[in-house]
Design a protein around this motif. Sequence first.
Motif: not given
Length: 422
Positions: A309-312, A322-328, A332-333, A335-340
């Motif tokens: 998350i920090k690197i992203s 986001v492809h993770t078990k707890n994706d939502k 939430e963590k 912060m910086h992206f064009g589209s999620l």
Amino acid sequence: MIIYKEAIKKTYKRDLDVSKSVSEIINNIIKDGDKEIISLSKKFENIDLESIRISKESIKDAYNKVDYEIVEAMKKAAEQIKFYAEKQLECLLPLEVKTSVEGVTLGHRLVPVESVGAYVPGGRYPLPSTALMLSIPAKVAGVKRVAACSPASKEFGTIHPAVLVALDIAGVDEVYCVGGAQAIAALTYGTETIKSVDLIAGPGNKFVTEAKRQVLGEVGIDSLAGPSEVLIIADEFANPKYVAIDLLAQSEHDPNARATLLTTSEKLAQSVINELNNFANELSTGEIARKSWEDNGTIIITENMDEAIKISNEIAPEHLEVHTKNDKEVAEKLMHFGSLFIGEYTPVAFGDYCSGTNHTLPTMRTARYSNGVWVGTFIKTSFYQHITKEGCENLSNTCIKMAGVEGLFAHQKSVIVRVNGK
């Protein structure tokens, strides 16, 4: 953190030769107008333009050259884009409020930009989706005049019919067959045929981007776009096929596209590489996508999800999946992206075409402080105030003292004469 696969190329840098070439094009458009556009079309596209402006008859005829199901798909995508833009507009409200100082009313108005130039790139593929993404939010915002520019397709000798149909569905007012830096120059300064606009929106190659940089100030722009980007955060529960094809989907845009995988699982990383190679062998665009991935692709193995998350957040990518078990929870963590894009069933492709969010997005880490094209791109928030005689008296002492400190005595006097009558 372990760099599992490293990019070997820098995907974007400013080129002084490009800057010089673009400057010459802009100056020639200012000087020679339509004549220079026609000359450059012959030079760069080997097409003799009979007319720069596309007629209504030509747009109507374009429908006959596009498969009915594709037209219907574009109409459905347009509905989604319009729906989302309208909901965004509902969030924007005019303001009028009385302050704690008696006699002072403050507010703002939401004023649409009067004229917008929508630049729809050509290049390897026709981009009717971009025609929709730029023009629909502008029209929903209330822009009176949307003038679209797009380069000629070599196959058709004019703008690709799918792009013309998309522009018509989007409700543009004018369409011109002109691309590259010359289109940006024409929209900025005008020619005999093309009337200048107030704001230009739309992505493009390095010549278009450099032209937008050079005309900024004479005209507004949405952003300066670099090569397309995707970053995928995945854990050991991710489906390697989904991750691999989404990395390739971004890589097939062009040789400079940048795809990055952050994962907590080395096993997943190797599986993704295997699947990516398999898909590349199947795809007609596989050669371009594989080369782009080899040159620009990155895989980083992180110690944990917090590090991913920090690197992203530091990279601030254009597209973020986001492809993770707890994706939502992970989302939430971020912060910086064009589209999620949250969850394994939300590939970037949906946002590129038909979910409704815009695909004209910030690149090159500009998502740290900016956003993509939206209905608000085409709306000015213009401030106003109404101050009564009582309000003038109540604010006068504050204003007089502050103007005096700055040494702006006419400012100071403009209040004194109202309060003292002399």
